[in-house]
Design a protein around this motif. Structure first.
Motif, PDB file in Angstrom:
ATOM      1  N   PRO A  41       5.135  -4.221  -7.967  1.00 14.44           N
ATOM      2  CA  PRO A  41       5.493  -5.107  -9.081  1.00 14.44           C
ATOM      3  C   PRO A  41       6.351  -4.396 -10.118  1.00 14.44           C
ATOM      4  CG  PRO A  41       3.186  -5.364  -8.531  1.00 14.44           C
ATOM      5  CD  PRO A  41       3.681  -4.205  -7.724  1.00 14.44           C
ATOM      6  N   GLY A  42       7.470  -4.990 -10.464  1.00 12.46           N
ATOM      7  CA  GLY A  42       8.346  -4.441 -11.483  1.00 12.46           C
ATOM      8  C   GLY A  42       9.214  -3.286 -11.025  1.00 12.46           C
ATOM      9  N   LYS A  43       9.177  -2.989  -9.727  1.00 16.19           N
ATOM     10  CA  LYS A  43       9.963  -1.863  -9.219  1.00 16.19           C
ATOM     11  C   LYS A  43      10.914  -2.329  -8.131  1.00 16.19           C
ATOM     12  CE  LYS A  43       6.642   1.789 -10.242  1.00 16.19           C
ATOM     13  NZ  LYS A  43       5.935   2.984  -9.703  1.00 16.19           N
ATOM     14  N   GLN A  44      11.890  -1.468  -7.840  1.00 17.00           N
ATOM     15  CA  GLN A  44      12.839  -1.783  -6.782  1.00 17.00           C
ATOM     16  C   GLN A  44      12.214  -1.538  -5.417  1.00 17.00           C
ATOM     17  OE1 GLN A  44      16.369   0.580  -7.657  1.00 17.00           O
ATOM     18  NE2 GLN A  44      17.329  -1.192  -8.609  1.00 17.00           N
ATOM     19  N   LEU A  85      -4.755   6.650   1.192  1.00 21.76           N
ATOM     20  CA  LEU A  85      -4.047   5.702   0.323  1.00 21.76           C
ATOM     21  C   LEU A  85      -4.443   5.881  -1.134  1.00 21.76           C
ATOM     22  CD1 LEU A  85      -4.103   2.652   2.704  1.00 21.76           C
ATOM     23  CD2 LEU A  85      -2.053   3.619   1.657  1.00 21.76           C
ATOM     24  N   LYS A  86      -3.462   5.659  -1.993  1.00 25.15           N
ATOM     25  CA  LYS A  86      -3.635   5.806  -3.430  1.00 25.15           C
ATOM     26  C   LYS A  86      -3.323   4.474  -4.118  1.00 25.15           C
ATOM     27  CE  LYS A  86      -1.821  10.519  -3.064  1.00 25.15           C
ATOM     28  NZ  LYS A  86      -0.771  11.466  -3.536  1.00 25.15           N
ATOM     29  N   PRO A  87      -3.833   4.279  -5.304  1.00 23.43           N
ATOM     30  CA  PRO A  87      -3.518   3.023  -6.018  1.00 23.43           C
ATOM     31  C   PRO A  87      -2.016   2.791  -6.159  1.00 23.43           C
ATOM     32  CG  PRO A  87      -5.354   4.114  -7.066  1.00 23.43           C
ATOM     33  CD  PRO A  87      -4.860   5.060  -6.014  1.00 23.43           C
ATOM     34  N   GLU A  88      -1.254   3.859  -6.286  1.00 22.72           N
ATOM     35  CA  GLU A  88       0.195   3.700  -6.430  1.00 22.72           C
ATOM     36  C   GLU A  88       0.889   3.278  -5.141  1.00 22.72           C
ATOM     37  OE1 GLU A  88      -1.687   6.355  -7.327  1.00 22.72           O
ATOM     38  OE2 GLU A  88      -0.592   8.244  -6.952  1.00 22.72           O
ATOM     39  N   ASP A  89       0.159   3.230  -4.044  1.00 26.29           N
ATOM     40  CA  ASP A  89       0.708   2.699  -2.793  1.00 26.29           C
ATOM     41  C   ASP A  89       0.638   1.177  -2.757  1.00 26.29           C
ATOM     42  OD1 ASP A  89      -0.849   5.450  -1.120  1.00 26.29           O
ATOM     43  OD2 ASP A  89       1.281   5.241  -1.627  1.00 26.29           O
ATOM     44  N   THR A  90       0.002   0.584  -3.747  1.00 23.14           N
ATOM     45  CA  THR A  90      -0.088  -0.873  -3.803  1.00 23.14           C
ATOM     46  C   THR A  90       1.294  -1.483  -3.904  1.00 23.14           C
ATOM     47  OG1 THR A  90      -2.276  -0.845  -4.825  1.00 23.14           O
ATOM     48  CG2 THR A  90      -0.935  -2.813  -5.171  1.00 23.14           C
ATOM     49  N   ALA A  91       1.602  -2.382  -2.979  1.00 21.96           N
ATOM     50  CA  ALA A  91       2.928  -2.986  -2.920  1.00 21.96           C
ATOM     51  C   ALA A  91       2.954  -4.030  -1.810  1.00 21.96           C
ATOM     52  CB  ALA A  91       3.997  -1.932  -2.638  1.00 21.96           C
ATOM     53  N   VAL A  92       4.037  -4.781  -1.777  1.00 19.99           N
ATOM     54  CA  VAL A  92       4.324  -5.598  -0.608  1.00 19.99           C
ATOM     55  C   VAL A  92       5.159  -4.736   0.330  1.00 19.99           C
ATOM     56  CG1 VAL A  92       5.406  -7.689   0.281  1.00 19.99           C
ATOM     57  CG2 VAL A  92       4.267  -7.721  -1.952  1.00 19.99           C
ATOM     58  N   TYR A  93       4.722  -4.654   1.565  1.00 19.25           N
ATOM     59  CA  TYR A  93       5.403  -3.831   2.559  1.00 19.25           C
ATOM     60  C   TYR A  93       6.210  -4.748   3.471  1.00 19.25           C
ATOM     61  CZ  TYR A  93       2.901   0.298   1.070  1.00 19.25           C
ATOM     62  OH  TYR A  93       2.442   1.373   0.330  1.00 19.25           O
ATOM     63  N   TYR A  94       7.492  -4.417   3.610  1.00 23.92           N
ATOM     64  CA  TYR A  94       8.419  -5.232   4.390  1.00 23.92           C
ATOM     65  C   TYR A  94       8.898  -4.470   5.620  1.00 23.92           C
ATOM     66  CZ  TYR A  94       8.843  -8.108   0.184  1.00 23.92           C
ATOM     67  OH  TYR A  94       8.582  -8.905  -0.905  1.00 23.92           O
ATOM     68  N   CYS A  95       8.937  -5.171   6.725  1.00 25.89           N
ATOM     69  CA  CYS A  95       9.548  -4.627   7.926  1.00 25.89           C
ATOM     70  C   CYS A  95      11.047  -4.924   7.877  1.00 25.89           C
ATOM     71  CB  CYS A  95       8.922  -5.275   9.156  1.00 25.89           C
ATOM     72  SG  CYS A  95       9.547  -4.666  10.726  1.00 25.89           S
TER      73      CYS A  95
END
Length: 115
Positions: A41-44, A85-95
């Motif tokens: 969220p909020g990142k590229q 895994l770390k909390p900062e790995d939270t993201a949407v992961y795209y193939c």
């Protein structure tokens, strides 16, 4: 056209592991590289890892040693093994899949690392 479908996301506690899968269909013979990107969220959106048709791989420097990209027996499937895994790995992961003509993207799968 190439279609990409991701699976394997979810919620995990810090220190846990997840394995993501991506299945490509359609004009898969045109693909020379497949990989994983993520967007928090909020990142590229950023590269996580990629694997070329010859098998060579590359990773984001910050993720080396924790994440591993691999290809299934069928060349149209890739995996992303994510450990410690770390909390900062939270993201949407795209193939992602690259052909000489264009880039293809999956819909994304959410990974949430939280206690």
């Amino acid at each position: 056209q190439v279609q990409l479908v991701e699976s394997g996301g979810g919620r995990v506690q810090p220190g846990g592991s997840l394995r993501l899968s991506c299945v490509a269909s359609g004009r898969i013979w045109s693909i020379h590289t497949m990989g994983w990107y993520r967007q928090a969220p909020g990142k590229q959106r950023e590269l996580v890892a990629a694997i070329r048709s010859g098998g060579t791989t590359n990773y984001a420097d910050s993720l080396k040693g924790r994440f591993t990209i691999s290809r299934g027996t069928a060349n149209n499937i890739i995996y992303l093994q994510m450990n410690s895994l770390k909390p900062e790995d939270t993201a949407v992961y795209y193939c992602n899949a690259d052909s000489p003509a264009t880039h293809y993207w999956g819909q994304g799968t959410q990974v949430t690392v939280s206690s």
